[in-house]
Design a protein around this motif. Structure first.
Motif, PDB file in Angstrom:
ATOM      1  N   THR A  18       0.846  -1.197   0.000  1.00 15.13           N
ATOM      2  CA  THR A  18       0.000   0.000   0.000  1.00 15.13           C
ATOM      3  C   THR A  18       0.882   1.248   0.000  1.00 15.13           C
ATOM      4  O   THR A  18       2.070   1.178   0.345  1.00 15.13           O
ATOM      5  N   PRO A  19       0.324   2.418  -0.335  1.00 16.48           N
ATOM      6  CA  PRO A  19       1.136   3.641  -0.246  1.00 16.48           C
ATOM      7  C   PRO A  19       1.725   3.853   1.153  1.00 16.48           C
ATOM      8  O   PRO A  19       2.873   4.285   1.290  1.00 16.48           O
ATOM      9  N   ASN A  71       2.434   1.439   3.390  1.00 17.74           N
ATOM     10  CA  ASN A  71       3.510   0.453   3.528  1.00 17.74           C
ATOM     11  C   ASN A  71       4.799   0.956   2.895  1.00 17.74           C
ATOM     12  O   ASN A  71       5.901   0.796   3.447  1.00 17.74           O
ATOM     13  N   ILE A  72       4.673   1.542   1.720  1.00 21.17           N
ATOM     14  CA  ILE A  72       5.858   2.001   0.995  1.00 21.17           C
ATOM     15  C   ILE A  72       6.567   3.113   1.757  1.00 21.17           C
ATOM     16  O   ILE A  72       7.782   3.077   1.946  1.00 21.17           O
ATOM     17  N   LEU A  73       5.823   4.108   2.230  1.00 21.53           N
ATOM     18  CA  LEU A  73       6.457   5.205   2.976  1.00 21.53           C
ATOM     19  C   LEU A  73       7.118   4.703   4.259  1.00 21.53           C
ATOM     20  O   LEU A  73       8.229   5.123   4.600  1.00 21.53           O
ATOM     21  N   GLU A  74       6.449   3.806   4.980  1.00 18.98           N
ATOM     22  CA  GLU A  74       7.015   3.306   6.240  1.00 18.98           C
ATOM     23  C   GLU A  74       8.286   2.499   5.985  1.00 18.98           C
ATOM     24  O   GLU A  74       9.239   2.557   6.768  1.00 18.98           O
ATOM     25  N   ASN A  75       8.325   1.749   4.893  1.00 18.45           N
ATOM     26  CA  ASN A  75       9.523   0.962   4.586  1.00 18.45           C
ATOM     27  C   ASN A  75      10.643   1.817   3.995  1.00 18.45           C
ATOM     28  O   ASN A  75      11.825   1.511   4.204  1.00 18.45           O
ATOM     29  N   ILE A  76      10.294   2.877   3.287  1.00 18.79           N
ATOM     30  CA  ILE A  76      11.332   3.836   2.872  1.00 18.79           C
ATOM     31  C   ILE A  76      12.020   4.388   4.114  1.00 18.79           C
ATOM     32  O   ILE A  76      13.249   4.526   4.158  1.00 18.79           O
ATOM     33  N   ALA A  77      11.229   4.678   5.154  1.00 17.96           N
ATOM     34  CA  ALA A  77      11.781   5.226   6.396  1.00 17.96           C
ATOM     35  C   ALA A  77      12.726   4.246   7.091  1.00 17.96           C
ATOM     36  O   ALA A  77      13.563   4.660   7.899  1.00 17.96           O
TER      37      ALA A  77
END
Length: 376
Positions: free
Chosen positions: A255-256, A258-264
């Protein structure tokens, strides 16, 4: 492959980098549209290049091996020429597809015997054969053959599977050393970390994969039904172990948010069928939350799909028109929704990159997560 770190966010472990192959540069963090069968579903290559503009897309070894078959791809000069795509391509090894065929496959040390989902014919994948197939397909980045364990997964099974994936990795590497490149450009190889949601196994696997010194590394076996917090915990463990000077690819996420949290957490590369699959079912992602465009409330809403005025297809069509297209089952509705969702995902990772470079990714990410975690 050349990978160059450009910036680290001071608030998180997020990083911006530049990855370069013989087919061009890839700015990370990056989301890779999934083109399983040599096409991103519902999107013409012209629209893909001009409206969505990704640096890289995916193909899938299992599906391309079955159709159109590797012999056809070899005659065409590889997947790039077959689909008229002059940018980067990554191919998944087929391990996930074999996992999804649980009722029609048998896993042994030598490899995996499975029945085709198309006609029931029997096939056998080994680490060696999958490397040969990926040489012929000709993607710029190719993946090791692995076993993706289900969730939940018994600890002992996860441990045995992880060690077999490591042995298969060694066989992949040995085979690649014997195989010349098929075409006039090079390929980069990524091994895959496994270990289910067990911290000690993920740590062991990350250490083993890092020791093989491949050009990049992938994290597999997540986004298979586990809670998001467990996914993040596993990603954080392995990112802290993997070398900083190589790209990190989290497979099948997500999900969008999920992507932001994993980029972090330090992940650089993502792929997922969610933006295209959800689009075909009328689910749209926006900066302010998700929209079910089939709902009656949109019938007289003439505003753009995304109120932020992002520079892709939503500037041309209103929610009311898109709702109408879905109501009459018009193919154009699914196409517009697909381009919108992919455009949004690419906008999101590019904005993330911009904020990493500017040094305020952490606060921006927190704001975006709150905004997107809504049903409109």
């Amino acid at each position: 492959m050349n990978f160059r770190l450009l910036s680290n966010d001071p608030h998180t472990k997020a990083r911006a980098a530049l990855l370069e192959t013989d087919h061009g540069q890839i700015e990370t963090p990056i989301f890779m549209p999934v083109g399983t069968l040599g096409t991103v579903k519902g999107v013409h290559q012209r629209e893909l290049k001009n409206d969505i503009n990704p640096d890289i897309i995916l193909g899938n070894t299992y599906h391309l091996y079955l159709r159109p078959q590797t012999e056809i791809l070899k005659q065409a000069g590889g997947l790039h020429r077959f689909i008229n795509w002059d940018r980067n391509i990554l191919t998944d090894s087929g391990g996930y597809q074999v996992y999804s065929l649980s009722a029609n496959r048998k896993i042994k040390e030598e490899g995996v015997k499975f029945k085709s989902h198309i006609d029931g014919s029997t096939h056998f994948f080994t680490p060696e054969s999958v490397m040969k197939i990926q040489r012929v397909i000709g993607a710029d980045i190719i993946m090791a053959f692995d076993e993706c364990t289900p969730y939940p997964c018994d600890y002992n099974y996860a441990k045995r599977s992880m060690h077999m994936t490591h042995r298969w990795l060694d066989r992949c590497i040995n085979e690649l050393e014997k195989l010349p490149f098929e075409y006039d450009y090079s390929q980069s190889f990524f091994p895959i970390i496994q270990g289910s949601t067990y911290k000690d196994l993920r740590k062991q696997s990350a250490e083993y994969i890092a020791s093989r010194e491949a050009e990049g590394n992938a994290i597999g076996g997540l986004s298979v039904g586990e809670p998001a917090e467990e996914m993040y915990a596993m990603a954080e463990i392995v990112c802290d172990i993997l070398p900083e000077n190589k790209p990190r690819y989290l497979m099948g996420v997500g999900t969008p948010i999920n992507i932001l949290e994993n980029i972090a957490l330090g992940v650089d590369m993502f792929d997922c069928v969610m933006p295209t699959r959800n689009a075909r079912n009328g689910m749209l992602f926006t900066a302010h939350g998700t929209i079910n465009i089939k709902n009656r409330k949109w019938a007289d809403d003439f505003s753009p799909i995304d109120e932020m005025g992002l520079t892709f297809v939503d500037l041309e069509y209103s929610k009311a028109y898109l709702k109408h297209l879905f109501s009459v089952n018009e193919m154009l509705g699914k196409q517009i929704a697909t381009i919108h969702n992919l455009g949004f995902y690419l906008w999101l990772v590019r904005e993330a990159r911009k904020h990493i470079i500017e040094g305020d990714f952490g606060p921006w990410k927190n704001k975006m997560v709150k905004q997107m975690d809504k049903r409109l």
